[in-house]
Design a protein around this motif. Structure first.
Motif, PDB file in Angstrom:
ATOM      1  N   GLU A 138       0.788  -1.235   0.000  1.00 42.71           N
ATOM      2  CA  GLU A 138       0.000   0.000   0.000  1.00 42.71           C
ATOM      3  C   GLU A 138       0.821   1.286   0.000  1.00 42.71           C
ATOM      4  OE1 GLU A 138      -3.000  -0.209   3.047  1.00 42.71           O
ATOM      5  OE2 GLU A 138      -3.674  -2.202   2.412  1.00 42.71           O
ATOM      6  N   VAL A 139       2.098   1.201   0.309  1.00 47.76           N
ATOM      7  CA  VAL A 139       2.956   2.386   0.310  1.00 47.76           C
ATOM      8  C   VAL A 139       4.036   2.199  -0.746  1.00 47.76           C
ATOM      9  CG1 VAL A 139       4.497   3.867   1.648  1.00 47.76           C
ATOM     10  CG2 VAL A 139       2.535   2.775   2.760  1.00 47.76           C
ATOM     11  N   PRO A 140       3.977   2.933  -1.845  1.00 48.07           N
ATOM     12  CA  PRO A 140       4.968   2.770  -2.910  1.00 48.07           C
ATOM     13  C   PRO A 140       6.363   3.172  -2.440  1.00 48.07           C
ATOM     14  CG  PRO A 140       3.059   4.029  -3.670  1.00 48.07           C
ATOM     15  CD  PRO A 140       2.955   3.942  -2.179  1.00 48.07           C
ATOM     16  N   GLY A 141       7.366   2.581  -3.077  1.00 49.02           N
ATOM     17  CA  GLY A 141       8.722   3.033  -2.861  1.00 49.02           C
ATOM     18  C   GLY A 141       9.499   2.326  -1.774  1.00 49.02           C
ATOM     19  N   MET A 142       8.968   1.249  -1.191  1.00 47.28           N
ATOM     20  CA  MET A 142       9.744   0.493  -0.216  1.00 47.28           C
ATOM     21  C   MET A 142      10.853  -0.281  -0.940  1.00 47.28           C
ATOM     22  SD  MET A 142       8.513   1.114   2.816  1.00 47.28           S
ATOM     23  CE  MET A 142       8.328   2.787   2.178  1.00 47.28           C
ATOM     24  N   ASP A 143      12.002  -0.396  -0.290  1.00 44.26           N
ATOM     25  CA  ASP A 143      13.162  -1.035  -0.922  1.00 44.26           C
ATOM     26  C   ASP A 143      13.336  -2.495  -0.529  1.00 44.26           C
ATOM     27  OD1 ASP A 143      14.410   1.283  -2.368  1.00 44.26           O
ATOM     28  OD2 ASP A 143      14.381   2.114  -0.342  1.00 44.26           O
ATOM     29  N   PHE A 144      12.741  -2.920   0.570  1.00 49.19           N
ATOM     30  CA  PHE A 144      12.857  -4.316   1.020  1.00 49.19           C
ATOM     31  C   PHE A 144      11.807  -4.587   2.072  1.00 49.19           C
ATOM     32  CE2 PHE A 144      15.787  -1.704   3.473  1.00 49.19           C
ATOM     33  CZ  PHE A 144      15.428  -2.002   4.792  1.00 49.19           C
ATOM     34  N   GLN A 145      11.588  -5.882   2.341  1.00 50.92           N
ATOM     35  CA  GLN A 145      10.672  -6.292   3.409  1.00 50.92           C
ATOM     36  C   GLN A 145      11.236  -7.537   4.083  1.00 50.92           C
ATOM     37  OE1 GLN A 145       6.802  -7.757   1.923  1.00 50.92           O
ATOM     38  NE2 GLN A 145       7.639  -7.759  -0.156  1.00 50.92           N
ATOM     39  N   VAL A 146      11.175  -7.564   5.406  1.00 47.48           N
ATOM     40  CA  VAL A 146      11.649  -8.702   6.193  1.00 47.48           C
ATOM     41  C   VAL A 146      10.446  -9.270   6.938  1.00 47.48           C
ATOM     42  CG1 VAL A 146      13.162  -9.467   8.054  1.00 47.48           C
ATOM     43  CG2 VAL A 146      13.955  -7.716   6.436  1.00 47.48           C
ATOM     44  N   LEU A 147      10.045 -10.482   6.576  1.00 50.20           N
ATOM     45  CA  LEU A 147       8.836 -11.100   7.108  1.00 50.20           C
ATOM     46  C   LEU A 147       9.227 -12.313   7.945  1.00 50.20           C
ATOM     47  CD1 LEU A 147       6.748 -11.043   3.781  1.00 50.20           C
ATOM     48  CD2 LEU A 147       7.138  -9.172   5.421  1.00 50.20           C
ATOM     49  N   VAL A 148       9.107 -12.189   9.258  1.00 48.24           N
ATOM     50  CA  VAL A 148       9.483 -13.263  10.167  1.00 48.24           C
ATOM     51  C   VAL A 148       8.238 -14.053  10.543  1.00 48.24           C
ATOM     52  CG1 VAL A 148      10.556 -13.835  12.372  1.00 48.24           C
ATOM     53  CG2 VAL A 148      11.401 -11.883  11.042  1.00 48.24           C
ATOM     54  N   TYR A 149       8.203 -15.317  10.160  1.00 51.14           N
ATOM     55  CA  TYR A 149       7.023 -16.195  10.277  1.00 51.14           C
ATOM     56  C   TYR A 149       5.728 -15.389  10.203  1.00 51.14           C
ATOM     57  CZ  TYR A 149       8.599 -15.477  15.191  1.00 51.14           C
ATOM     58  OH  TYR A 149       9.084 -14.961  16.378  1.00 51.14           O
ATOM     59  N   PRO A 150       5.466 -14.760   9.047  1.00 51.50           N
ATOM     60  CA  PRO A 150       4.327 -13.833   8.940  1.00 51.50           C
ATOM     61  C   PRO A 150       2.971 -14.539   8.982  1.00 51.50           C
ATOM     62  CG  PRO A 150       5.273 -14.225   6.776  1.00 51.50           C
ATOM     63  CD  PRO A 150       6.188 -14.900   7.764  1.00 51.50           C
ATOM     64  N   MET A 151       2.011 -13.888   9.616  1.00 55.75           N
ATOM     65  CA  MET A 151       0.635 -14.381   9.658  1.00 55.75           C
ATOM     66  C   MET A 151      -0.101 -13.804   8.445  1.00 55.75           C
ATOM     67  SD  MET A 151      -2.294 -13.815  12.602  1.00 55.75           S
ATOM     68  CE  MET A 151      -1.472 -14.713  13.897  1.00 55.75           C
ATOM     69  N   VAL A 152      -0.011 -14.481   7.309  1.00 53.89           N
ATOM     70  CA  VAL A 152      -0.535 -13.924   6.066  1.00 53.89           C
ATOM     71  C   VAL A 152      -1.818 -14.598   5.596  1.00 53.89           C
ATOM     72  CG1 VAL A 152       1.627 -12.979   5.183  1.00 53.89           C
ATOM     73  CG2 VAL A 152       1.112 -15.401   4.824  1.00 53.89           C
ATOM     74  N   ASP A 153      -2.260 -15.635   6.317  1.00 52.73           N
ATOM     75  CA  ASP A 153      -3.505 -16.316   5.954  1.00 52.73           C
ATOM     76  C   ASP A 153      -4.313 -16.558   7.225  1.00 52.73           C
ATOM     77  OD1 ASP A 153      -5.442 -17.940   4.466  1.00 52.73           O
ATOM     78  OD2 ASP A 153      -4.569 -19.578   5.650  1.00 52.73           O
ATOM     79  N   LEU A 154      -5.314 -15.735   7.460  1.00 51.49           N
ATOM     80  CA  LEU A 154      -6.082 -15.848   8.698  1.00 51.49           C
ATOM     81  C   LEU A 154      -7.146 -16.944   8.647  1.00 51.49           C
ATOM     82  CD1 LEU A 154      -4.621 -13.138   9.159  1.00 51.49           C
ATOM     83  CD2 LEU A 154      -6.610 -12.415  10.474  1.00 51.49           C
ATOM     84  N   GLU A 155      -7.304 -17.594   7.477  1.00 54.61           N
ATOM     85  CA  GLU A 155      -8.235 -18.718   7.407  1.00 54.61           C
ATOM     86  C   GLU A 155      -7.612 -20.010   7.921  1.00 54.61           C
ATOM     87  OE1 GLU A 155     -11.477 -17.969   4.026  1.00 54.61           O
ATOM     88  OE2 GLU A 155      -9.485 -18.366   3.217  1.00 54.61           O
ATOM     89  N   ASN A 156      -6.291 -20.005   8.102  1.00 53.18           N
ATOM     90  CA  ASN A 156      -5.582 -21.156   8.688  1.00 53.18           C
ATOM     91  C   ASN A 156      -5.834 -22.461   7.930  1.00 53.18           C
ATOM     92  OD1 ASN A 156      -4.519 -19.544  10.813  1.00 53.18           O
ATOM     93  ND2 ASN A 156      -6.450 -19.726  11.916  1.00 53.18           N
ATOM     94  N   ILE A 157      -5.638 -22.422   6.622  1.00 52.87           N
ATOM     95  CA  ILE A 157      -5.964 -23.581   5.792  1.00 52.87           C
ATOM     96  C   ILE A 157      -4.746 -24.449   5.481  1.00 52.87           C
ATOM     97  CG2 ILE A 157      -7.910 -22.400   4.715  1.00 52.87           C
ATOM     98  CD1 ILE A 157      -6.111 -21.927   2.255  1.00 52.87           C
ATOM     99  N   TYR A 158      -3.564 -24.071   5.942  1.00 55.90           N
ATOM    100  CA  TYR A 158      -2.350 -24.776   5.527  1.00 55.90           C
ATOM    101  C   TYR A 158      -2.019 -25.926   6.477  1.00 55.90           C
ATOM    102  CZ  TYR A 158      -1.869 -21.282   1.976  1.00 55.90           C
ATOM    103  OH  TYR A 158      -2.113 -20.493   0.868  1.00 55.90           O
ATOM    104  N   PRO A 159      -1.334 -26.981   5.971  1.00 56.65           N
ATOM    105  CA  PRO A 159      -1.116 -28.205   6.755  1.00 56.65           C
ATOM    106  C   PRO A 159      -0.427 -27.993   8.096  1.00 56.65           C
ATOM    107  CG  PRO A 159      -0.600 -28.598   4.445  1.00 56.65           C
ATOM    108  CD  PRO A 159      -0.851 -27.127   4.571  1.00 56.65           C
ATOM    109  N   SER A 160       0.501 -27.051   8.181  1.00 58.65           N
ATOM    110  CA  SER A 160       1.228 -26.875   9.435  1.00 58.65           C
ATOM    111  C   SER A 160       0.317 -26.428  10.580  1.00 58.65           C
ATOM    112  CB  SER A 160       2.372 -25.874   9.254  1.00 58.65           C
ATOM    113  OG  SER A 160       1.895 -24.631   8.766  1.00 58.65           O
TER     114      SER A 160
END
Length: 332
Positions: A186-208
């Motif tokens: 949502e904010v243009p112009g970022m140069d990098f992103q560091v995602l530490v075990y990110p919570m990116v799916d709140l439906e929790n559908i993945y095997p883990s």
């Protein structure tokens, strides 16, 4: 029941790091009330207690300055802490950091040791954001605060001690990783992103999620407890702002480091999010920390080995993509 047995089948499948086993032995000895039996204020206080117990003392030769960012809600402000060592040059990169806690718990104080370490060892300017929490402020309040704070930092680099030409990126752990990548969308112009075990799916559908459904620490019940407090209604799960995995556009995002814990219900959604970015041409690097549980990154006083290797990967990535003239692709 031994600590290994508490992990069930996962305890037989994976080699659990000794730091992880000892961490849960200590927690079992404390006999604290389960998180899901606490009120949100009680849970926040418990989280702060654990952060102080396991965060350790980090040597930091520099300053930590406080600023208040005007709130998008029109009331009050968004507090931020700016970490800079005396040896950090103005041209060093700026990292806007978002703590984890499922939108409900956590604070700048719970990631203080981590922010000190990254600011010192990279070196870089770290801006830690105190966004609003649920259930007092349900989604998307935290996301709005994060976008607002990042835009403010982008416009005020010189004010916080950096340079107007400094590269800038986002970082965060758990739901902080969700917030960090949402900001990059949502904010243009970022140069990098560091995602530490990110919570990116709140439906929790993945095997883990099922694999570690009853494991010690963060498990399926805790994820559901946090999400019920954070959401206005289940319909929000279909909102791409709430579940970044549902975003349709991934091209144009900045290079991403995805650092995952092996013994974590969020692990597989992290893999899937990496794949979505890679398929869209985003430069990605994935690091899996074996034998580590969710939330370990915030506790370098206890997880000495696991945090040392993790922090080294994070600092290396920030140095690489925080250099204005470094455009080489990351390794998959």
């Amino acid at each position: 029941m031994s600590t290994v047995e508490a992990w069930g089948a996962a305890g037989q499948k994976y080699e659990i790091h000794e730091e992880t086993l000892e961490y849960f032995r200590i927690l079992e000895g404390r006999n604290d009330r389960p998180l899901i039996e606490l009120t949100p204020p009680e849970a926040r206080e418990a989280g702060l207690t654990i952060a102080k117990l396991f965060g350790g003392d980090v040597e930091f030769d520099g300053q930590i300055k406080e600023f208040n960012v005007p709130s998008p809600a029109g009331e009050g402000s968004i507090p931020v802490s700016v970490y800079r060592t005396t040896k950090c040059p103005p041209t060093a990169p700026v990292v806007v950091y978002f703590h984890g806690g499922g939108f409900v718990v956590g604070s700048r104080a719970t990631v203080d040791s981590m922010c000190r370490s990254i600011a010192r060892d990279t070196p870089c300017t770290v801006v830690s954001v105190e966004y609003r929490l649920a259930p007092e402020n349900k989604l998307p309040a935290s996301l709005d605060d994060a976008v607002c704070a990042t835009r403010w930092v982008k416009m005020n680099k010189a004010l916080i001690g950096a340079s107007n030409t400094s590269a800038m990126g986002t970082a965060g752990d758990s739901v902080g990783g969700h917030i960090a990548t949402t900001v990059c969308h949502e904010v243009p112009g970022m140069d990098f992103q560091v995602l530490v075990y990110p919570m990116v799916d709140l439906e929790n559908i993945y095997p883990s999620v099922e694999e570690f459904a009853t494991s010690p620490g963060v498990n399926k019940k805790i994820l559901e407890w946090l999400e019920n407090l954070a959401l206005t209604s289940p319909a929000q799960l279909a909102d791409p702002r709430v579940s970044p995995m549902l975003r349709k556009q991934f091209s144009g995002l900045p290079p991403a480091l995805i650092l995952l814990a092996e013994l974590d219900p969020l692990r597989d959604s992290g893999y899937a999010y990496r794949d979505r970015m890679s398929e869209a041409g985003v430069q990605t690097k994935l690091v899996l920390i074996k034998g580590a549980p969710h939330a370990f990154i915030r506790m370098p006083g206890h997880f000495k080995q696991l945090c040392a290797s993790s922090y080294a990967s994070i600092s290396e990535f920030i140095r690489k993509y925080g250099s204005n003239d470094m455009k080489a692709p990351a390794e998959d």
